[in-house]
Scaffold this motif. Structure first.
Motif, PDB file in Angstrom:
ATOM      1  N   ALA A  45      27.488  33.227  33.706  1.00 27.11           N
ATOM      2  CA  ALA A  45      28.586  33.817  34.469  1.00 27.11           C
ATOM      3  C   ALA A  45      28.679  33.091  35.812  1.00 27.11           C
ATOM      4  O   ALA A  45      27.787  33.213  36.656  1.00 27.11           O
ATOM      5  CB  ALA A  45      28.352  35.313  34.676  1.00 27.11           C
ATOM      6  N   LEU A  46      29.736  32.314  35.984  1.00 23.63           N
ATOM      7  CA  LEU A  46      29.907  31.493  37.179  1.00 23.63           C
ATOM      8  C   LEU A  46      30.555  32.306  38.295  1.00 23.63           C
ATOM      9  O   LEU A  46      31.688  32.774  38.151  1.00 23.63           O
ATOM     10  CB  LEU A  46      30.772  30.279  36.863  1.00 23.63           C
ATOM     11  CG  LEU A  46      31.036  29.306  38.018  1.00 23.63           C
ATOM     12  CD1 LEU A  46      29.734  28.644  38.458  1.00 23.63           C
ATOM     13  CD2 LEU A  46      32.059  28.257  37.608  1.00 23.63           C
ATOM     14  N   PRO A  47      29.863  32.491  39.421  1.00 21.00           N
ATOM     15  CA  PRO A  47      30.434  33.264  40.522  1.00 21.00           C
ATOM     16  C   PRO A  47      31.725  32.647  41.049  1.00 21.00           C
ATOM     17  O   PRO A  47      31.845  31.426  41.179  1.00 21.00           O
ATOM     18  CB  PRO A  47      29.328  33.228  41.581  1.00 21.00           C
ATOM     19  CG  PRO A  47      28.075  33.066  40.803  1.00 21.00           C
ATOM     20  CD  PRO A  47      28.453  32.147  39.674  1.00 21.00           C
ATOM     21  N   LEU A  48      32.682  33.518  41.366  1.00 21.65           N
ATOM     22  CA  LEU A  48      33.916  33.094  42.003  1.00 21.65           C
ATOM     23  C   LEU A  48      33.691  33.098  43.514  1.00 21.65           C
ATOM     24  O   LEU A  48      32.560  33.148  43.978  1.00 21.65           O
ATOM     25  CB  LEU A  48      35.060  34.019  41.578  1.00 21.65           C
ATOM     26  CG  LEU A  48      35.276  34.098  40.053  1.00 21.65           C
ATOM     27  CD1 LEU A  48      36.387  35.092  39.726  1.00 21.65           C
ATOM     28  CD2 LEU A  48      35.605  32.730  39.474  1.00 21.65           C
ATOM     29  N   THR A  49      34.737  33.035  44.284  1.00 22.50           N
ATOM     30  CA  THR A  49      34.583  32.910  45.738  1.00 22.50           C
ATOM     31  C   THR A  49      34.002  34.162  46.372  1.00 22.50           C
ATOM     32  O   THR A  49      33.423  34.101  47.452  1.00 22.50           O
ATOM     33  CB  THR A  49      35.932  32.602  46.402  1.00 22.50           C
ATOM     34  OG1 THR A  49      36.886  33.594  46.009  1.00 22.50           O
ATOM     35  CG2 THR A  49      36.420  31.233  45.980  1.00 22.50           C
ATOM     36  N   ARG A  50      34.165  35.306  45.722  1.00 24.77           N
ATOM     37  CA  ARG A  50      33.699  36.551  46.314  1.00 24.77           C
ATOM     38  C   ARG A  50      32.301  36.907  45.797  1.00 24.77           C
ATOM     39  O   ARG A  50      32.105  37.079  44.608  1.00 24.77           O
ATOM     40  CB  ARG A  50      34.636  37.709  45.951  1.00 24.77           C
ATOM     41  CG  ARG A  50      36.032  37.583  46.530  1.00 24.77           C
ATOM     42  CD  ARG A  50      36.913  38.675  45.939  1.00 24.77           C
ATOM     43  NE  ARG A  50      38.248  38.639  46.503  1.00 24.77           N
ATOM     44  CZ  ARG A  50      38.615  39.327  47.573  1.00 24.77           C
ATOM     45  NH1 ARG A  50      37.749  40.083  48.199  1.00 24.77           N
ATOM     46  NH2 ARG A  50      39.844  39.264  48.030  1.00 24.77           N
ATOM     47  N   PRO A  53      25.838  40.375  49.438  1.00 21.45           N
ATOM     48  CA  PRO A  53      25.893  39.655  50.707  1.00 21.45           C
ATOM     49  C   PRO A  53      25.316  38.241  50.603  1.00 21.45           C
ATOM     50  O   PRO A  53      25.525  37.418  51.477  1.00 21.45           O
ATOM     51  CB  PRO A  53      25.020  40.517  51.623  1.00 21.45           C
ATOM     52  CG  PRO A  53      23.986  41.077  50.693  1.00 21.45           C
ATOM     53  CD  PRO A  53      24.685  41.280  49.368  1.00 21.45           C
ATOM     54  N   ALA A  54      24.560  37.964  49.541  1.00 24.24           N
ATOM     55  CA  ALA A  54      23.889  36.668  49.426  1.00 24.24           C
ATOM     56  C   ALA A  54      24.767  35.643  48.710  1.00 24.24           C
ATOM     57  O   ALA A  54      25.689  35.987  47.977  1.00 24.24           O
ATOM     58  CB  ALA A  54      22.574  36.836  48.674  1.00 24.24           C
ATOM     59  N   HIS A  55      24.427  34.383  48.924  1.00 21.18           N
ATOM     60  CA  HIS A  55      25.141  33.313  48.229  1.00 21.18           C
ATOM     61  C   HIS A  55      24.446  33.075  46.894  1.00 21.18           C
ATOM     62  O   HIS A  55      23.296  32.668  46.836  1.00 21.18           O
ATOM     63  CB  HIS A  55      25.126  32.031  49.058  1.00 21.18           C
ATOM     64  CG  HIS A  55      25.790  30.880  48.361  1.00 21.18           C
ATOM     65  ND1 HIS A  55      27.140  30.858  48.095  1.00 21.18           N
ATOM     66  CD2 HIS A  55      25.283  29.731  47.841  1.00 21.18           C
ATOM     67  CE1 HIS A  55      27.438  29.735  47.461  1.00 21.18           C
ATOM     68  NE2 HIS A  55      26.326  29.038  47.290  1.00 21.18           N
ATOM     69  N   ILE A  56      25.156  33.338  45.814  1.00 23.10           N
ATOM     70  CA  ILE A  56      24.622  33.178  44.461  1.00 23.10           C
ATOM     71  C   ILE A  56      25.493  32.166  43.711  1.00 23.10           C
ATOM     72  O   ILE A  56      26.716  32.251  43.736  1.00 23.10           O
ATOM     73  CB  ILE A  56      24.614  34.520  43.701  1.00 23.10           C
ATOM     74  CG1 ILE A  56      23.734  35.542  44.426  1.00 23.10           C
ATOM     75  CG2 ILE A  56      24.131  34.329  42.262  1.00 23.10           C
ATOM     76  CD1 ILE A  56      22.281  35.151  44.546  1.00 23.10           C
ATOM     77  N   ASP A  57      24.845  31.216  43.054  1.00 21.73           N
ATOM     78  CA  ASP A  57      25.570  30.178  42.324  1.00 21.73           C
ATOM     79  C   ASP A  57      25.598  30.410  40.819  1.00 21.73           C
ATOM     80  O   ASP A  57      26.401  29.787  40.113  1.00 21.73           O
ATOM     81  CB  ASP A  57      24.924  28.810  42.577  1.00 21.73           C
ATOM     82  CG  ASP A  57      25.002  28.398  44.034  1.00 21.73           C
ATOM     83  OD1 ASP A  57      26.120  28.238  44.545  1.00 21.73           O
ATOM     84  OD2 ASP A  57      23.940  28.243  44.665  1.00 21.73           O
ATOM     85  N   ALA A  58      24.734  31.279  40.318  1.00 19.34           N
ATOM     86  CA  ALA A  58      24.638  31.441  38.872  1.00 19.34           C
ATOM     87  C   ALA A  58      24.100  32.820  38.512  1.00 19.34           C
ATOM     88  O   ALA A  58      23.077  33.252  39.040  1.00 19.34           O
ATOM     89  CB  ALA A  58      23.713  30.376  38.284  1.00 19.34           C
ATOM     90  N   VAL A  59      24.799  33.492  37.621  1.00 19.80           N
ATOM     91  CA  VAL A  59      24.311  34.738  37.025  1.00 19.80           C
ATOM     92  C   VAL A  59      24.280  34.511  35.520  1.00 19.80           C
ATOM     93  O   VAL A  59      25.187  33.875  34.963  1.00 19.80           O
ATOM     94  CB  VAL A  59      25.225  35.937  37.359  1.00 19.80           C
ATOM     95  CG1 VAL A  59      24.779  37.188  36.614  1.00 19.80           C
ATOM     96  CG2 VAL A  59      25.244  36.187  38.862  1.00 19.80           C
ATOM     97  N   ALA A  60      23.249  34.996  34.873  1.00 18.61           N
ATOM     98  CA  ALA A  60      23.170  34.812  33.425  1.00 18.61           C
ATOM     99  C   ALA A  60      22.533  36.016  32.759  1.00 18.61           C
ATOM    100  O   ALA A  60      21.740  36.747  33.372  1.00 18.61           O
ATOM    101  CB  ALA A  60      22.392  33.557  33.072  1.00 18.61           C
ATOM    102  N   ILE A  61      22.911  36.215  31.505  1.00 22.05           N
ATOM    103  CA  ILE A  61      22.314  37.231  30.641  1.00 22.05           C
ATOM    104  C   ILE A  61      21.687  36.512  29.460  1.00 22.05           C
ATOM    105  O   ILE A  61      22.316  35.650  28.836  1.00 22.05           O
ATOM    106  CB  ILE A  61      23.367  38.226  30.119  1.00 22.05           C
ATOM    107  CG1 ILE A  61      23.925  39.080  31.253  1.00 22.05           C
ATOM    108  CG2 ILE A  61      22.773  39.120  29.036  1.00 22.05           C
ATOM    109  CD1 ILE A  61      25.044  39.992  30.803  1.00 22.05           C
TER     110      ILE A  61
END
Length: 212
Positions: A45-50, A53-61
């Motif tokens: 899951a690729l983060p969009l601009t929003r 509070p932290a800067h996250i570049d990648a979410v995955a399941i």
């Protein structure tokens, strides 16, 4: 079933666009390994601009059969080492440090894809309260994920307790084809209660849709 969710930052040597390519490459690599036969689901899951509070570049399941850790041979250890080496090329830190193993509670069934909102709550009670206050009619998938040790302590003796790197007690995952619906949920979530990441989901593997 075993399930892992992570929220990672990219290797600083990679630009944002290079990271996306490298992350996809990392996914393809892990899916090529012999132990992938245990896998059930893998979603990047690729983060969009929003995200706050932290800067996250990648979410995955990632979810797998309970047999995932059965191989304790030297071959199994070699696979772990290969994954760790590839993670070092892709992410700021190793995935175990930014991941949590969870017990899944499906509130509303739905497919992966479209846009996904991942809300990491410091307290399980806050996650449950957030779920009570949302309208699920415009949402596809709605899932409450409870960190494995928290779920076990709450009486879920079926869960396998695996150490987690992230401190959050729960993650709520919701998705929709309408990004504005998730944007409204994102913007209304208190910053002091959660890490809230709006993403575009890329389902790379779903065993339920594979032919036997």
């Amino acid at each position: 079933m075993l399930k892992l969710i992570y929220a990672a930052q990219r290797n600083p040597k990679l630009s944002p666009s290079d990271f996306v390519r490298r992350w996809r490459q990392h996914g393809a690599f892990t899916m090529s390994l012999p132990n992938w036969e245990h896998a059930l689901t893998y979603v990047q899951a690729l983060p969009l601009t929003r995200n706050k509070p932290a800067h996250i570049d990648a979410v995955a399941i990632y979810s797998a059969k309970d047999t995932l850790f059965d191989d304790t041979s030297s071959g199994g250890q070699d696979i772990i080492k290969a994954i760790e080496a590839d993670e070092r090329e892709t992410f700021l830190t190793q995935i175990p440090a930014v991941a949590m193993w969870v017990s899944e509670h499906v509130i509303k069934k739905g497919p992966f894809g479209g846009f996904g909102l991942y809300v990491f709550f410091n307290a399980l009670a806050d996650a449950r309260a957030w779920l009570v206050n949302i309208d699920t009619n415009e949402l596809g998938r709605v899932v409450l994920n409870v960190r494995s040790d928290i779920a076990y302590a709450a009486g879920d003796i079926s869960v396998t307790v695996i150490p987690s790197g992230l401190p959050y007690e729960a993650v709520v995952e919701v998705n929709s084809l309408n990004v504005s619906v998730l944007t409204a949920l994102h913007d209304s979530t208190p910053v002091d209660q959660a890490l809230c990441v709006l993403t575009q989901e890329a389902p790379l593997w779903d065993a339920s849709h594979k032919k036997s």
